[in-house]
Motif scaffolding. Structure first.
Motif, PDB file in Angstrom:
ATOM      1  N   ARG A 162       0.845  -1.191   0.000  1.00 40.63           N
ATOM      2  CA  ARG A 162       0.000   0.000   0.000  1.00 40.63           C
ATOM      3  C   ARG A 162       0.879   1.238   0.000  1.00 40.63           C
ATOM      4  N   LEU A 163       0.634   2.087  -0.961  1.00 39.51           N
ATOM      5  CA  LEU A 163       1.382   3.335  -1.064  1.00 39.51           C
ATOM      6  C   LEU A 163       0.451   4.502  -0.757  1.00 39.51           C
ATOM      7  N   HIS A 164       0.947   5.429   0.022  1.00 46.02           N
ATOM      8  CA  HIS A 164       0.194   6.643   0.331  1.00 46.02           C
ATOM      9  C   HIS A 164       0.534   7.705  -0.713  1.00 46.02           C
ATOM     10  N   PHE A 165      -0.477   8.469  -1.106  1.00 44.48           N
ATOM     11  CA  PHE A 165      -0.231   9.525  -2.089  1.00 44.48           C
ATOM     12  C   PHE A 165      -1.035  10.764  -1.734  1.00 44.48           C
ATOM     13  N   LEU A 166      -0.585  11.861  -2.298  1.00 44.21           N
ATOM     14  CA  LEU A 166      -1.253  13.151  -2.139  1.00 44.21           C
ATOM     15  C   LEU A 166      -1.494  13.719  -3.529  1.00 44.21           C
ATOM     16  N   ALA A 167      -2.749  14.022  -3.841  1.00 48.49           N
ATOM     17  CA  ALA A 167      -3.106  14.605  -5.133  1.00 48.49           C
ATOM     18  C   ALA A 167      -3.289  16.111  -4.967  1.00 48.49           C
ATOM     19  N   VAL A 168      -2.578  16.869  -5.790  1.00 46.98           N
ATOM     20  CA  VAL A 168      -2.670  18.329  -5.741  1.00 46.98           C
ATOM     21  C   VAL A 168      -2.924  18.851  -7.145  1.00 46.98           C
ATOM     22  N   ASP A 169      -3.462  20.072  -7.230  1.00 39.24           N
ATOM     23  CA  ASP A 169      -3.640  20.703  -8.525  1.00 39.24           C
ATOM     24  C   ASP A 169      -2.409  21.534  -8.864  1.00 39.24           C
ATOM     25  N   ILE A 170      -2.474  22.270  -9.969  1.00 41.26           N
ATOM     26  CA  ILE A 170      -1.300  23.025 -10.413  1.00 41.26           C
ATOM     27  C   ILE A 170      -0.955  24.166  -9.474  1.00 41.26           C
ATOM     28  N   ALA A 171      -1.909  24.551  -8.591  1.00 40.27           N
ATOM     29  CA  ALA A 171      -1.621  25.592  -7.604  1.00 40.27           C
ATOM     30  C   ALA A 171      -1.126  24.994  -6.295  1.00 40.27           C
ATOM     31  N   GLY A 172      -0.959  23.661  -6.250  1.00 41.75           N
ATOM     32  CA  GLY A 172      -0.489  23.010  -5.045  1.00 41.75           C
ATOM     33  C   GLY A 172      -1.561  22.729  -4.022  1.00 41.75           C
ATOM     34  N   GLN A 173      -2.846  22.947  -4.380  1.00 38.17           N
ATOM     35  CA  GLN A 173      -3.935  22.715  -3.449  1.00 38.17           C
ATOM     36  C   GLN A 173      -4.398  21.260  -3.518  1.00 38.17           C
ATOM     37  N   PRO A 174      -4.816  20.657  -2.376  1.00 33.58           N
ATOM     38  CA  PRO A 174      -5.273  19.260  -2.390  1.00 33.58           C
ATOM     39  C   PRO A 174      -6.487  19.081  -3.298  1.00 33.58           C
ATOM     40  N   VAL A 175      -6.585  17.909  -3.896  1.00 33.64           N
ATOM     41  CA  VAL A 175      -7.684  17.589  -4.807  1.00 33.64           C
ATOM     42  C   VAL A 175      -8.505  16.463  -4.198  1.00 33.64           C
ATOM     43  N   ALA A 176      -9.784  16.714  -3.978  1.00 32.65           N
ATOM     44  CA  ALA A 176     -10.683  15.688  -3.464  1.00 32.65           C
ATOM     45  C   ALA A 176     -11.222  14.850  -4.614  1.00 32.65           C
ATOM     46  N   GLY A 177     -11.491  13.577  -4.342  1.00 31.35           N
ATOM     47  CA  GLY A 177     -12.080  12.698  -5.350  1.00 31.35           C
ATOM     48  C   GLY A 177     -11.095  12.093  -6.324  1.00 31.35           C
ATOM     49  N   ALA A 178      -9.781  12.280  -6.091  1.00 32.65           N
ATOM     50  CA  ALA A 178      -8.779  11.695  -6.989  1.00 32.65           C
ATOM     51  C   ALA A 178      -8.695  10.190  -6.762  1.00 32.65           C
ATOM     52  N   ARG A 179      -8.474   9.447  -7.860  1.00 31.02           N
ATOM     53  CA  ARG A 179      -8.382   7.988  -7.767  1.00 31.02           C
ATOM     54  C   ARG A 179      -7.207   7.512  -8.601  1.00 31.02           C
ATOM     55  N   VAL A 180      -6.606   6.424  -8.147  1.00 29.64           N
ATOM     56  CA  VAL A 180      -5.468   5.816  -8.842  1.00 29.64           C
ATOM     57  C   VAL A 180      -5.897   4.438  -9.335  1.00 29.64           C
ATOM     58  N   GLN A 181      -5.502   4.112 -10.562  1.00 28.68           N
ATOM     59  CA  GLN A 181      -5.759   2.786 -11.099  1.00 28.68           C
ATOM     60  C   GLN A 181      -4.435   2.086 -11.355  1.00 28.68           C
ATOM     61  N   THR A 182      -4.235   0.973 -10.671  1.00 31.18           N
ATOM     62  CA  THR A 182      -3.077   0.107 -10.910  1.00 31.18           C
ATOM     63  C   THR A 182      -3.619  -1.288 -11.185  1.00 31.18           C
TER      64      THR A 182
END
Length: 985
Positions: free
Chosen positions: A538-558
């Motif tokens: 399990r890897l932890h990640f942080l999704a941000v937009d181009i302004a560096g703000q957190p993004v809610a609802g982001a999903r990763v597919q592996t």
């Protein structure tokens, strides 16, 4: 008008009332009405309001002089002011991102919305929405801290924090309710028009008007926030959008009782994503506010799914699930009560008002119910006249004595109003597997398992795919590979025993697939088997937009799809080393992504992924009459047009709601992987529209539309938009747009629910609870229309010329169900399937078992049933008004073929090998064919036969079947009721 203007000028209701009365007295004393009444009233109101304010200030100063302040009052006042200032700052700090930053920039740094949008890299509309939502959360926070709004407004006003200081604008906006906000806006415009141009507006009016306009991002030429005074704003009648409240849904039955644990699906019209929430014990669930109208679909235990339209996806909504009609009965498993088994209601195709993604997600089995301790079950809320079916759990098999019409071995046709069903079933040989994680032993929810079984008679079961439940339990029943064994398997004592079971188990988040096998000895204990799945890292990640703000609802597919990130932008996903990460979020690009910096992937040091701007392409198919075109669409290009030249996968469907089936030729060059000659189907909505997201910019593609007859009716070239842009393309369809509508009833003029109309090549529609239907599409030719309904005689209308609008009302006759059994002269059932001679339209049947077939929808007429035995045809003429027919044949013999030394390999590619049994003296008549994998004896008529081993193929020139003898043959004589084996040497 006078009272509102006075209120804005003096900012006290009682004083404004006095000013308004004084203005009316002055007006009544005028000998003649003023020429410009509104301007004159405004001037008088301004003059009298000024006098009232001055008098109020003088009175306050004299009262203050008469009562000197107590000792340390200044210090106490300063302390209270700082404490309240801190409470306001703490409330702002408690806001989640991105609302905290947006509110701070607007009200503390005093930046206009356009400057904030430029700084954060978002649109002004996004800033406006963040401000509206942030202010609403601040009001809720302060209301909770102080008890109610009046308390904190009074507290801030007493210490003088409202009219002065950096947060005064924020407090002014927070203190205003919706009515006051709108009133302030109107006053600002009124002051601008009626105030003399040489004067400077009073500070109080300027503050109120500015506060009213602050959260609004204007498209006018002059920036409202940059203007020094409201009168400098050049705009028409302004509108002030207020934040939508969250969408709260209350689900109750017709008696007002709350329905808990119901699943509520919510969406807005045209939106890509369908949200889902369960109801709590009070029957409530809440969704974040969404703009525009939409709808909900409520799925509850034991109830027919209920759809309701929402005029807006915000505020309070009360959904009443109708009791409707019911359908129920009792489940019996091998003669005992079926306690605890779950049954599903096959609701058929859902209406077109549901988003396509939701229709695919729910499929046929939308709702279910669990049988009680005595095996009783009931579904309620069924539409009047509804017909459908009940599906069984996988390990159960329907028995012939079940009430109702069987639909295969695991389904029973039912209708609304039937409450005494007797669902007789048998429990197949089965295994129960519990899937847990290998590291901690916790259950693996929704595991995927495929089972293969082998019996002690050397036969195999077909492969069975089973989905596990939330507790990781998979139950798989094994059935024989042929329908001929059905009668024997209906009795548990007559079945073959399981001697070997293989299982392949995997799950989202597992490190590959686990294969496990159980033998006869292990299966004999009938225990629950445990499968331990290794968990992927399990890897932890942080999704941000181009302004560096957190993004809610982001999903990763592996290997699978991760859960969406929260407001903090944090989430986890399972992956092996070197796995490519496909990441996206609503409103952001879906693409393969590399972490912005090296990180351990731990909770303290997460991988950081920057989500870039999305782009989108809307294709709108329009007919010659400018109406939406219901066509079949496809889109193709030389390279895949999805960002990164990739194929569309589950993450596209989940995040955008668009399901596209793509195909192409994979091409790998070094580290570059591309898809050439890419083509995908377009699943258009009811408006003939589809929106594709995350596209490769500047890609030239061809969009093609087909009508119901698969005739090309549209072709247009499009270019995918640049990132951050949206393009809409209207695809003109060259064809005749038609609308077919009407109603279908029975001979007693009652509506028929669920009747299906089909045109050529799949275009279809079904009738609703009123027996009405509507179908839209495109065609250039005449077409055939077929109408079918369970329990009624099918109809076919040939060569219908479709024009723009056709009203077609039909009446269907009640059907005559007939069950046909194939018996020999001794009365024994034979595994031979009867056929309806010349059945065509009415040749819809159910195989009930060994030599038993049922036709449920025959017309009242004389028909002929036939069967084949040993190359000969037998038939019986039958009146369908009689519910049963018997087709008798001679007592057959049984023949098996074995090959001494094994079956030979074909001499070349495209050639097959088989053994052919022909009656003695006949060179062309074929009685039976045998192949290497045949393990069941063939039925033949008694007599003399010759069995030859031959190679066979089709001519490459004209496809003529050809065979060549391999010189291995046997002469045999078959006797009635005996089993003979022919050995070919």
């Amino acid at each position: 008008m006078v009272r509102r203007l006075a209120q804005a000028l003096v900012r006290r209701r009682d004083l404004a009332h006095d000013v308004a009365q004084d203005v009316m007295l002055v007006a009544l004393r005028q000998p003649h009405p003023p020429e410009h009444l509104r301007g004159w009233l405004a001037a008088v109101t301004r003059r009298l309001a000024g006098k009232a304010r001055r008098a109020q200030h003088v009175r306050a100063r004299h009262e203050g002089d008469a009562a000197p302040p107590p000792a340390n009052e200044a210090e106490q006042h300063t302390s209270e002011r700082l404490q309240l200032h801190r409470r306001l700052t703490d409330a702002v700090l408690a806001l989640p991102e991105p609302y905290r930053t947006t509110v701070t920039l607007r009200f503390f740094d005093e930046l206009p919305p356009r400057a904030i949008a430029q700084r954060l890299g978002v649109s002004s509309e996004v800033v406006r929405k963040r401000l509206s939502r942030g202010l609403e959360m601040l009001r809720e926070r302060l209301d909770g801290d102080f008890g109610d709004r009046a308390q904190w407004v009074r507290a801030f006003a007493v210490v003088g924090l409202l009219p002065v200081g950096s947060p005064w604008l924020l407090l002014t906006v927070l203190a205003m309710n919706k009515l006051a906000l709108a009133t302030a806006a109107v006053l600002a415009v009124g002051v601008y028009w009626f105030w003399p141009r040489t004067d400077v507006p009073p500070a109080a009016v300027t503050a109120v008007a500015a506060a009213a306009m602050t959260p609004v991002a204007s498209d006018a030429a002059v920036d409202v926030d940059a203007a020094p005074a409201p009168r400098q704003v050049r705009m028409g009648a302004p509108t002030f959008p207020l934040p939508e409240p969250d969408c709260s849904v209350l689900v109750v039955d017709e008696r007002g009782k709350a329905i808990d644990r119901a699943t509520v699906h919510c969406w807005t019209i045209g939106a890509a994503v369908v949200l889902e929430q369960p109801t709590d014990a009070t029957g409530r669930c809440t969704f974040a506010a969404m703009s525009g109208a939409g709808g909900v679909l409520v799925v509850a235990e034991g109830r027919y799914p209920h759809h309701a339209a929402l005029p807006r996806c915000g505020g309070q909504h009360r959904i009443v699930m109708p009791d409707g009609e019911s359908c129920g009965g009792r489940l019996l498993v091998d003669g005992r009560e079926g306690e605890g088994w779950r049954l599903w209601l096959n609701c058929g195709e859902f209406a077109d008002v549901l988003p396509s993604a939701l229709r695919r997600q729910l499929g046929w089995r939308a709702t279910s119910v669990r049988c009680d301790g005595r095996g009783y079950f009931q579904f309620v809320g069924l539409p009047k006249g509804w017909r459908g079916s009940i599906a069984l759990p996988q390990p159960l098999w329907l028995l012939p004595e079940s009430g109702g019409t069987r639909e295969g071995h695991d389904g029973l046709a039912v209708r609304a109003g039937v409450r005494d069903l007797r669902v007789a079933t048998t429990l197949l040989p089965h295994v129960t597997v519990r899937v847990v994680w290998a590291d901690d032993g916790t259950p693996v929810a929704n595991a995927d398992a495929t089972f293969y079984g082998r019996f002690d008679d050397d036969t195999d079961s077909v492969g069975v795919a089973v989905a596990g439940d939330r507790d990781g339990v998979c139950i798989c029943g094994f059935c024989p590979g042929t329908d001929s064994a059905y009668p024997r398997w209906c009795t548990p004592a007559n079945r073959a025993a399981l001697v070997r079971v293989e299982a392949n188990v995997s799950a989202n988040g597992s490190d590959g697939t686990v294969e496990q096998t159980w033998n006869r000895r292990e299966l004999a204990h009938d225990d629950e088997f445990l499968v331990r799945l290794p968990r992927a890292r399990r890897l932890h990640f942080l999704a941000v937009d181009i302004a560096g703000q957190p993004v809610a609802g982001a999903r990763v597919q592996t290997q699978g799809l991760s859960e969406p990130t929260g407001r903090d932008g944090r989430g986890t996903f399972a992956a092996k080393d070197g796995t490519e990460v496909l990441i996206g979020a609503p409103g952001h690009r879906i693409s393969f992504c590399q972490a912005m910096r090296y990180a351990a992937g731990s909770e303290q040091d997460p991988l950081v992924y920057e989500l870039l701007d999305d782009n989108s392409l809307t294709l709108r198919f329009v007919g010659l009459d400018k109406a939406p075109a219901r066509v079949r669409g496809s889109m193709h290009s030389d390279l895949s047009f999805f960002a990164g030249n990739r194929v569309a996968t589950d993450i596209d469907r989940v995040l955008t709601g668009v399901s596209v089936g793509g195909s192409g030729q994979p091409e790998t060059s070094g580290d570059l992987r591309r898809w050439r000659n890419y083509k995908c189907s377009l699943d258009l909505d009811v408006g003939g529209t589809i929106t594709l997201h995350s596209l490769e910019p500047g890609q030239r593609c061809e969009v093609v539309g087909y009508d119901a007859g698969l005739t090309e009716v549209a072709r247009q070239e499009v270019v995918t938009p640049a990132f951050g842009e949206h393009t809409e393309v209207v695809v003109r369809v060259q064809g005749v747009s038609f609308r077919l509508h009407g109603r279908i009833r029975d001979r007693a003029d009652r509506p028929i629910v669920g009747a299906v109309l089909r045109l050529a090549h799949g275009l279809k529609a079904s009738t609703d609870s009123r027996g009405e239907y509507e179908m839209r599409g495109f065609t250039r030719d005449a077409t055939d229309i077929t109408v079918r309904a369970n329990g009624y005689v099918a109809q076919q209308l040939s060569n219908m010329a479709l024009v723009r609008d056709i009203g077609l009302n039909l009446k269907l006759d009640d059907a005559s169900p007939v069950t046909v059994r194939v018996l020999d002269e001794r009365g024994s059932s034979l595994p031979i399937q009867a056929k309806l001679d010349g059945g065509g339209l009415h040749d819809v049947f159910d195989v009930l078992g060994n030599g038993c077939v049922r036709w449920p929808n025959l017309p009242a007429d004389l028909v002929t049933f036939t069967c084949r035995l040993g190359g000969r045809t037998f038939s019986v003429r039958h009146d369908t008004r009689m519910p049963e027919a018997v087709l008798r044949v001679p007592v057959p013999a049984r023949l098996s073929v074995v090959m001494t030394g094994g079956w030979p390999e074909p001499s070349r590619e495209g050639v097959g090998v088989r053994a052919v049994a022909r009656p003695a003296g006949s060179a062309n008549e074929v009685a039976a064919e045998f192949y290497a994998d045949d393990i069941v004896a063939k039925l033949l008529l008694p007599g003399a036969y010759r069995v030859d081993l031959v190679e066979f193929w089709r001519s490459e020139r004209d496809g003529t079947p050809t065979e060549r003898s391999l010189g291995r043959a046997a002469e045999i004589t078959l006797r009635a009721g005996e089993h003979t084996t022919a050995a070919l040497r």
